[in-house]
Design a protein around this motif. Sequence first.
Motif, mmCIF file in Angstrom:
data_model
loop_
_atom_site.group_PDB
_atom_site.id
_atom_site.type_symbol
_atom_site.label_atom_id
_atom_site.label_comp_id
_atom_site.label_asym_id
_atom_site.label_seq_id
_atom_site.Cartn_x
_atom_site.Cartn_y
_atom_site.Cartn_z
ATOM 1 N N ILE A 10 -32.984 64.629 49.877
ATOM 2 C CA ILE A 10 -32.730 63.276 49.398
ATOM 3 C C ILE A 10 -33.572 63.057 48.140
ATOM 4 N N VAL A 11 -32.916 62.693 47.051
ATOM 5 C CA VAL A 11 -33.610 62.443 45.791
ATOM 6 C C VAL A 11 -33.678 60.928 45.596
ATOM 7 N N PHE A 12 -34.861 60.365 45.788
ATOM 8 C CA PHE A 12 -35.043 58.932 45.629
ATOM 9 C C PHE A 12 -35.260 58.537 44.169
ATOM 10 N N ASP A 13 -35.851 59.423 43.382
ATOM 11 C CA ASP A 13 -36.175 59.119 41.986
ATOM 12 C C ASP A 13 -34.940 59.345 41.115
ATOM 13 N N PRO A 14 -34.355 58.279 40.523
ATOM 14 C CA PRO A 14 -33.135 58.467 39.731
ATOM 15 C C PRO A 14 -33.369 59.196 38.418
ATOM 16 N N SER A 15 -34.615 59.285 37.962
ATOM 17 C CA SER A 15 -34.884 59.942 36.676
ATOM 18 C C SER A 15 -34.912 61.460 36.791
ATOM 19 N N LEU A 16 -34.975 61.981 38.024
ATOM 20 C CA LEU A 16 -34.972 63.435 38.198
ATOM 21 C C LEU A 16 -33.579 63.990 37.927
ATOM 22 N N GLN A 17 -33.501 65.015 37.103
ATOM 23 C CA GLN A 17 -32.227 65.657 36.789
ATOM 24 C C GLN A 17 -31.935 66.710 37.863
ATOM 25 N N ALA A 18 -31.569 66.231 39.054
ATOM 26 C CA ALA A 18 -31.380 67.116 40.193
ATOM 27 C C ALA A 18 -29.961 67.662 40.216
ATOM 28 N N MET A 19 -29.830 68.935 40.551
ATOM 29 C CA MET A 19 -28.517 69.575 40.617
ATOM 30 C C MET A 19 -28.459 70.516 41.818
ATOM 31 N N ASN A 20 -27.431 70.365 42.625
ATOM 32 C CA ASN A 20 -27.236 71.230 43.782
ATOM 33 C C ASN A 20 -26.794 72.617 43.315
ATOM 34 N N VAL A 21 -27.531 73.658 43.732
ATOM 35 C CA VAL A 21 -27.213 75.018 43.283
ATOM 36 C C VAL A 21 -26.871 75.955 44.438
ATOM 37 N N PHE A 22 -27.138 75.532 45.688
ATOM 38 C CA PHE A 22 -26.896 76.442 46.812
ATOM 39 C C PHE A 22 -26.741 75.635 48.087
ATOM 40 N N SER A 23 -25.743 75.991 48.881
ATOM 41 C CA SER A 23 -25.539 75.372 50.192
ATOM 42 C C SER A 23 -25.037 76.427 51.158
ATOM 43 N N ALA A 24 -25.728 76.572 52.265
ATOM 44 C CA ALA A 24 -25.322 77.489 53.330
ATOM 45 C C ALA A 24 -25.509 76.760 54.658
ATOM 46 N N SER A 25 -25.391 77.487 55.750
ATOM 47 C CA SER A 25 -25.468 76.826 57.054
ATOM 48 C C SER A 25 -26.860 76.294 57.350
ATOM 49 N N ASN A 26 -27.914 76.999 56.886
ATOM 50 C CA ASN A 26 -29.285 76.607 57.223
ATOM 51 C C ASN A 26 -30.139 76.256 56.021
ATOM 52 N N VAL A 27 -29.642 76.508 54.828
ATOM 53 C CA VAL A 27 -30.452 76.328 53.619
ATOM 54 C C VAL A 27 -29.642 75.562 52.579
ATOM 55 N N VAL A 28 -30.269 74.573 51.976
ATOM 56 C CA VAL A 28 -29.688 73.884 50.822
ATOM 57 C C VAL A 28 -30.727 73.924 49.707
ATOM 58 N N GLY A 29 -30.267 74.219 48.494
ATOM 59 C CA GLY A 29 -31.180 74.343 47.372
ATOM 60 C C GLY A 29 -30.737 73.503 46.198
ATOM 61 N N MET A 30 -31.686 72.953 45.474
ATOM 62 C CA MET A 30 -31.382 72.210 44.251
ATOM 63 C C MET A 30 -32.427 72.558 43.202
ATOM 64 N N THR A 31 -32.053 72.377 41.954
ATOM 65 C CA THR A 31 -33.003 72.521 40.856
ATOM 66 C C THR A 31 -33.190 71.159 40.204
ATOM 67 N N PHE A 32 -34.357 70.952 39.636
ATOM 68 C CA PHE A 32 -34.586 69.730 38.875
ATOM 69 C C PHE A 32 -35.522 70.048 37.713
ATOM 70 N N ASN A 33 -35.262 69.410 36.610
ATOM 71 C CA ASN A 33 -36.077 69.581 35.414
ATOM 72 C C ASN A 33 -37.117 68.485 35.355
ATOM 73 N N TRP A 34 -38.319 68.891 35.082
ATOM 74 C CA TRP A 34 -39.395 67.924 34.858
ATOM 75 C C TRP A 34 -40.333 68.556 33.834
ATOM 76 N N GLY A 35 -40.395 67.941 32.675
ATOM 77 C CA GLY A 35 -41.111 68.588 31.594
ATOM 78 C C GLY A 35 -40.303 69.781 31.116
ATOM 79 N N ILE A 36 -40.973 70.912 30.983
ATOM 80 C CA ILE A 36 -40.299 72.123 30.514
ATOM 81 C C ILE A 36 -39.970 73.060 31.668
ATOM 82 N N LYS A 37 -40.205 72.635 32.901
ATOM 83 C CA LYS A 37 -40.010 73.515 34.051
ATOM 84 C C LYS A 37 -38.708 73.214 34.769
ATOM 85 N N ASN A 38 -38.108 74.275 35.301
ATOM 86 C CA ASN A 38 -36.908 74.169 36.111
ATOM 87 C C ASN A 38 -37.273 74.610 37.527
ATOM 88 N N ILE A 39 -37.469 73.649 38.421
ATOM 89 C CA ILE A 39 -37.985 73.924 39.761
ATOM 90 C C ILE A 39 -36.835 74.082 40.739
#
Length: 706
Positions: free
Chosen positions: A72-101
Amino acid sequence: MSPSAYVEIKIVQLNLHHAVAAVKNLKERAKDQNIAIACVQELYEIENRPVGVPGNCKLFCTTREKLKAGIIVFDPSLQAMNVFSASNVVGMTFNWGIKNILLMSIYSPSSEDINITLQQIETCINIPHDGVILAGDFNAKSPIWGGTQEDDRGKSLADFAFSRGLAILNEENSPPTFDGSRGKSWIDVSLCDAPLIENIFKWQVDMEVTSSDHNSISFSLYTGKIFANPKTKRRTRLENLDLVIFRRELHHTIGEWEPSTLLSPTDIDLATDLLHDAITSASRNSLLKKQKLTKKEPWWTRDLEILRSDARRAQRKYYAAKRNHWAEVCEKVTPEEPFGTHFEVAKNPDRRHFQLSSTLKEDGFTTLTPEETTQTLLEFHFPTDNGDSDPAHASIRQSSRLPPSTQDDPPFSLAEVEEAFKGLNNRKVPGPEGFHANIIKEVFNTNPRYFLSLFNSCLRTGHFLSRWKRAHVIMFHKQNKKDSDPSSLRPICLLDFFGKALDKLITQRLFHHLLSNSFLHHHQYGFTPGRSATEAILQLKSWIQSTREQEKHSAIVSLDIKSAFSRVWWPLVLHKLKSYDCPKNLFNMVSSFLSGRQVSMDYGSISITRPYSIGCPQGSNSGPLLWLIIANDSLNLHFADDTKILAYADDFYLFAAATGKHIVKEKVHQALDILETWSKSAKVEFVHDKTQLIPFGKKGKHRHPP
């Protein structure tokens, strides 16, 4: 841009134990504690659909039907993007500064082999990133992250973490993360890669009420100095202006302008720039100012202060009770019982704000960053005309560049222009300029004859202004489509209202010319004045009834065009207008409208702009007419006897009848071949997966079709 202060992203990790109270508690904590992201497990669900998460928050979930994990992304300023979804794992990336987490939320049920979860993590962790964080309920025990027990699941998780260079954030002496009726344990684990550990701090097990049998874990990601996000685009509403001052400002500027004949496109552009500057200045000078708090009057006593506080407290309780009751209503909605009190809720489940997911590109690879995803979506929905390999197409393109030698249409009348501005919808979202329709109407009423001369100058010179050809795009999700499919999103173009008014005038003139001369086929029932879907159904019914009276078999084949409005080929539109003897000035206006167009799309602080040269902007007045011009030739095709076709917008219905079923089949195949040839000439494509055939026997149960 000036650098802002050091930024902290607070992340919370919690197993909600599929409890609605835990979801409500988390929402309140997010407001009070500035939580940016929550990695949750065992979401609260109704009919396998997570509920309770605010609609303005992004929510990414695993694919399993029950026991979902989510982010759940509560902060609307985060550039969150869903990159992976499986049965047990969900992954997203978000940019903050120069990093892609890369952030993963994980739930590994104790009844399943943990190696299934570890394999999914292995797949997700291969996605390019600048740092990775894993937060999940692994149902694995090891003294490494707390407690004294160790099981096989704990050994497997520890071995996996060490082999991948992942650091465990849990502290050995931390309180248990699970504290329920079955005892206490340490089964919730936080991990990250080694380079990122220096930027994570304040890891702790929160000893506060969660309404779950798990305690929450919180930690913060330290990102260093970043640049402040650019200011959001301002939208000006008439309700936010002092109407008296606004009208006075307009009267002293635009109201005093004399109608004049502008001789060239350059003169029109300069005049329009002055017009927009004048509106901006008048809006800025008439903005309502916030009222300053006045000092208390002498008669204001402490007793009145207490009474007012009591009234406000009661009001807050009243609104809280309404919210809680509404939440209970939403929880009771099910597909099996959607009617009655809950019908309106069940009709549109889970209306969530737009959230970005990694998208498949033409080369088969997926996008990795929000910038790349936004660019890919714009390229798909707003393509570029790459030229012609077919000589016939090259001939059409060459022909479209030369205007017809026809008479000009008469200038616009004042009544036409007034009606065009009057028809602007006040509830529509404004375009890039940010002025709502009611403001544009006030501006027009200040000096109607000036706008009459401006629009007639555009008509005479065949010039549609460049600033009115820029569109801001927003995307809407289509249901029952994969998030990675770019066609799962429907784009809507937000256009400026001045351009919409001029576009409407041109469209009305073109419709009048085409209909009065019977150029549009009478079997087109969509976007045509006086026609409807009901008439199309009645036409099909009459065909079926007629063939049954002749004791013939029949069949209807429904066909759909792939992204029809996004695939309108501009040279073909102009070529067809020439063949329809379009007035020269209207042809030049359409040609100008279909040149130099741009679209832009924002996601967080990202803004991507690109030109396009195929398709009609969805949201414009002329878009449906441009498609009708393209589709008109398909209705004039020559088929075999007892083979007919009708259309409702971009949906085609092919009808074939014969005395024998095998003959019907042959006629359908012949007609489909003819339509396929037409689609190639028009540079459109049928969606074969959506093609359906409905047979009608000559002696059905009912003599007449239902």
